[in-house]
Design a protein around this motif. Structure first.
Motif, PDB file in Angstrom:
ATOM      1  N   ASN A 106     -14.401  -6.306  -3.332  1.00 38.45           N
ATOM      2  CA  ASN A 106     -13.060  -6.524  -2.794  1.00 38.45           C
ATOM      3  C   ASN A 106     -12.223  -5.273  -2.998  1.00 38.45           C
ATOM      4  N   TRP A 107     -11.609  -4.825  -1.934  1.00 34.56           N
ATOM      5  CA  TRP A 107     -10.706  -3.688  -2.033  1.00 34.56           C
ATOM      6  C   TRP A 107      -9.308  -4.213  -2.333  1.00 34.56           C
ATOM      7  N   GLU A 108      -8.602  -3.511  -3.227  1.00 32.97           N
ATOM      8  CA  GLU A 108      -7.236  -3.886  -3.590  1.00 32.97           C
ATOM      9  C   GLU A 108      -6.304  -2.708  -3.408  1.00 32.97           C
ATOM     10  N   LEU A 109      -5.109  -3.001  -2.946  1.00 29.66           N
ATOM     11  CA  LEU A 109      -4.051  -2.021  -2.846  1.00 29.66           C
ATOM     12  C   LEU A 109      -3.084  -2.299  -3.979  1.00 29.66           C
ATOM     13  N   LYS A 110      -2.916  -1.325  -4.868  1.00 25.19           N
ATOM     14  CA  LYS A 110      -2.108  -1.525  -6.066  1.00 25.19           C
ATOM     15  C   LYS A 110      -1.023  -0.469  -6.167  1.00 25.19           C
ATOM     16  N   ASP A 111       0.014  -0.815  -6.907  1.00 24.99           N
ATOM     17  CA  ASP A 111       0.997   0.194  -7.283  1.00 24.99           C
ATOM     18  C   ASP A 111       0.376   1.054  -8.373  1.00 24.99           C
ATOM     19  N   ILE A 112       0.830   2.284  -8.477  1.00 24.34           N
ATOM     20  CA  ILE A 112       0.318   3.180  -9.511  1.00 24.34           C
ATOM     21  C   ILE A 112       1.499   3.872 -10.170  1.00 24.34           C
ATOM     22  N   TYR A 114       3.491   6.795 -12.104  1.00 25.75           N
ATOM     23  CA  TYR A 114       3.473   8.242 -11.932  1.00 25.75           C
ATOM     24  C   TYR A 114       2.756   8.945 -13.075  1.00 25.75           C
ATOM     25  N   ASN A 115       2.662   8.305 -14.250  1.00 28.49           N
ATOM     26  CA  ASN A 115       1.917   8.909 -15.346  1.00 28.49           C
ATOM     27  C   ASN A 115       0.414   8.884 -15.082  1.00 28.49           C
ATOM     28  N   GLU A 116      -0.059   7.902 -14.317  1.00 26.94           N
ATOM     29  CA  GLU A 116      -1.482   7.807 -13.978  1.00 26.94           C
ATOM     30  C   GLU A 116      -1.897   8.801 -12.891  1.00 26.94           C
ATOM     31  N   VAL A 117      -0.953   9.223 -12.099  1.00 30.80           N
ATOM     32  CA  VAL A 117      -1.242  10.096 -10.967  1.00 30.80           C
ATOM     33  C   VAL A 117      -1.891  11.399 -11.422  1.00 30.80           C
ATOM     34  N   LEU A 118      -1.471  11.919 -12.548  1.00 27.06           N
ATOM     35  CA  LEU A 118      -1.953  13.211 -13.031  1.00 27.06           C
ATOM     36  C   LEU A 118      -3.469  13.256 -13.165  1.00 27.06           C
ATOM     37  N   VAL A 143       6.475   6.495  -1.572  1.00 25.06           N
ATOM     38  CA  VAL A 143       5.690   5.462  -2.235  1.00 25.06           C
ATOM     39  C   VAL A 143       4.340   6.059  -2.629  1.00 25.06           C
ATOM     40  N   SER A 144       3.814   5.610  -3.757  1.00 21.36           N
ATOM     41  CA  SER A 144       2.455   5.961  -4.156  1.00 21.36           C
ATOM     42  C   SER A 144       1.681   4.666  -4.342  1.00 21.36           C
ATOM     43  N   LYS A 145       0.477   4.617  -3.777  1.00 17.28           N
ATOM     44  CA  LYS A 145      -0.369   3.430  -3.848  1.00 17.28           C
ATOM     45  C   LYS A 145      -1.784   3.845  -4.217  1.00 17.28           C
ATOM     46  N   PHE A 146      -2.510   2.901  -4.796  1.00 12.26           N
ATOM     47  CA  PHE A 146      -3.878   3.117  -5.227  1.00 12.26           C
ATOM     48  C   PHE A 146      -4.741   2.067  -4.543  1.00 12.26           C
ATOM     49  N   THR A 148      -8.603   0.690  -4.191  1.00 14.64           N
ATOM     50  CA  THR A 148      -9.893   0.796  -4.871  1.00 14.64           C
ATOM     51  C   THR A 148     -10.677  -0.505  -4.796  1.00 14.64           C
ATOM     52  N   ASN A 149     -11.982  -0.359  -4.942  1.00 14.51           N
ATOM     53  CA  ASN A 149     -12.855  -1.519  -5.106  1.00 14.51           C
ATOM     54  C   ASN A 149     -13.529  -1.451  -6.475  1.00 14.51           C
ATOM     55  N   GLY A 150     -12.989  -0.648  -7.370  1.00 17.64           N
ATOM     56  CA  GLY A 150     -13.535  -0.478  -8.707  1.00 17.64           C
ATOM     57  C   GLY A 150     -14.462   0.713  -8.818  1.00 17.64           C
ATOM     58  N   LYS A 151     -15.095   1.087  -7.730  1.00 16.10           N
ATOM     59  CA  LYS A 151     -16.032   2.211  -7.744  1.00 16.10           C
ATOM     60  C   LYS A 151     -15.448   3.412  -7.004  1.00 16.10           C
ATOM     61  N   TYR A 152     -14.964   3.199  -5.814  1.00 13.07           N
ATOM     62  CA  TYR A 152     -14.373   4.266  -5.010  1.00 13.07           C
ATOM     63  C   TYR A 152     -12.861   4.158  -5.122  1.00 13.07           C
ATOM     64  N   LYS A 153     -12.210   5.319  -5.164  1.00 14.58           N
ATOM     65  CA  LYS A 153     -10.767   5.332  -5.400  1.00 14.58           C
ATOM     66  C   LYS A 153     -10.079   6.191  -4.341  1.00 14.58           C
ATOM     67  N   ILE A 154      -9.001   5.655  -3.814  1.00 16.00           N
ATOM     68  CA  ILE A 154      -8.162   6.394  -2.872  1.00 16.00           C
ATOM     69  C   ILE A 154      -6.731   6.295  -3.366  1.00 16.00           C
ATOM     70  N   LEU A 155      -6.130   7.445  -3.574  1.00 17.43           N
ATOM     71  CA  LEU A 155      -4.740   7.520  -4.007  1.00 17.43           C
ATOM     72  C   LEU A 155      -3.900   8.033  -2.856  1.00 17.43           C
ATOM     73  N   LEU A 156      -2.884   7.296  -2.528  1.00 17.91           N
ATOM     74  CA  LEU A 156      -1.887   7.713  -1.544  1.00 17.91           C
ATOM     75  C   LEU A 156      -0.658   8.091  -2.348  1.00 17.91           C
ATOM     76  N   TYR A 157      -0.445   9.396  -2.509  1.00 21.03           N
ATOM     77  CA  TYR A 157       0.615   9.870  -3.396  1.00 21.03           C
ATOM     78  C   TYR A 157       1.804  10.406  -2.602  1.00 21.03           C
ATOM     79  N   ASN A 158       3.000   9.965  -2.986  1.00 21.87           N
ATOM     80  CA  ASN A 158       4.247  10.524  -2.475  1.00 21.87           C
ATOM     81  C   ASN A 158       4.372  10.361  -0.957  1.00 21.87           C
ATOM     82  N   ILE A 159       3.911   9.251  -0.442  1.00 21.12           N
ATOM     83  CA  ILE A 159       3.886   9.014   1.003  1.00 21.12           C
ATOM     84  C   ILE A 159       5.264   8.548   1.474  1.00 21.12           C
ATOM     85  N   LYS A 160       5.736   9.147   2.543  1.00 16.55           N
ATOM     86  CA  LYS A 160       7.005   8.712   3.134  1.00 16.55           C
ATOM     87  C   LYS A 160       6.832   7.268   3.601  1.00 16.55           C
TER      88      LYS A 160
END
Length: 178
Positions: A106-112, A114-118, A143-146, A148-160
């Motif tokens: 299952n893929w989830e879209l989560k808030d992240i 800013y300390n985790e972004v680094l 907005v920044s969103k994360f 993931t399905n636990g294995k693959y990770k996609i970070l959307l950082y600082n998106i308008k």
């Protein structure tokens, strides 16, 4: 007066040319095919080189994804892919090895936070010589969103906020079934 109009025209033309995905020069090599289309960009990562540590072999994950237009910079470091858009909007992908970590299905879209972004884009941020203080602060209309399905990770950082749905739809095109 004529001189200032000429300078203004040059600046406008050069700013439009700053997108690397407007050229006809797509990338096609042994490890990837990156097609710059007219409405979207398609990346197919097919690297055949695996990693090893001690006696363990880590098998490279092949994947494809459709990315939004307007890329101003992109780079790859091992299994980390960084795509930068205007105003430091970053689309980051971590493609783990096939035999690394567990996939939940299952893929989830989560808030992240800013300390985790680094830990995800810190390497890229340093390489670009960006101010680290900017990395940690929330920006109005961003907005920044994360994803993931636990294995693959996609970070959307600082998106308008007006671009968020486009970036989320792109993240959902991530596919390892090649």
């Amino acid at each position: 007066m004529k001189y200032s109009i000429f300078v203004l025209l040059i600046l406008l033309m050069s700013s439009c040319a700053s997108y690397i995905d407007v050229s006809k020069n797509s990338v096609n090599n042994d490890s990837m095919v990156f097609e710059y289309g007219s409405n979207e960009n398609k990346l197919k990562y097919i690297n055949k080189v695996n990693a090893s540590a001690d006696h363990d072999v880590y098998y490279t994950t092949h994947f494809s994804i459709t990315l939004p237009k307007g890329i101003v910079n992109w780079t790859r470091s091992n299994n980390n892919f960084f795509f930068e858009y205007d105003d430091k909007q970053i689309f980051y992908i971590y493609s783990s090895y096939k035999n690394e970590g567990q996939e939940s299905g299952n893929w989830e879209l989560k808030d992240i936070g800013y300390n985790e972004v680094l830990k995800y884009i810190g390497e890229y941020w340093d390489k670009r010589n960006y101010n680290e203080n900017y990395l940690y602060k929330a920006n109005n209309g961003r907005v920044s969103k994360f994803y993931t399905n636990g294995k693959y990770k996609i970070l959307l950082y600082n998106i308008k906020t007006e671009n968020l749905q486009t970036f989320i739809q792109s993240a959902k095109t991530f596919d390892t079934n090649l």
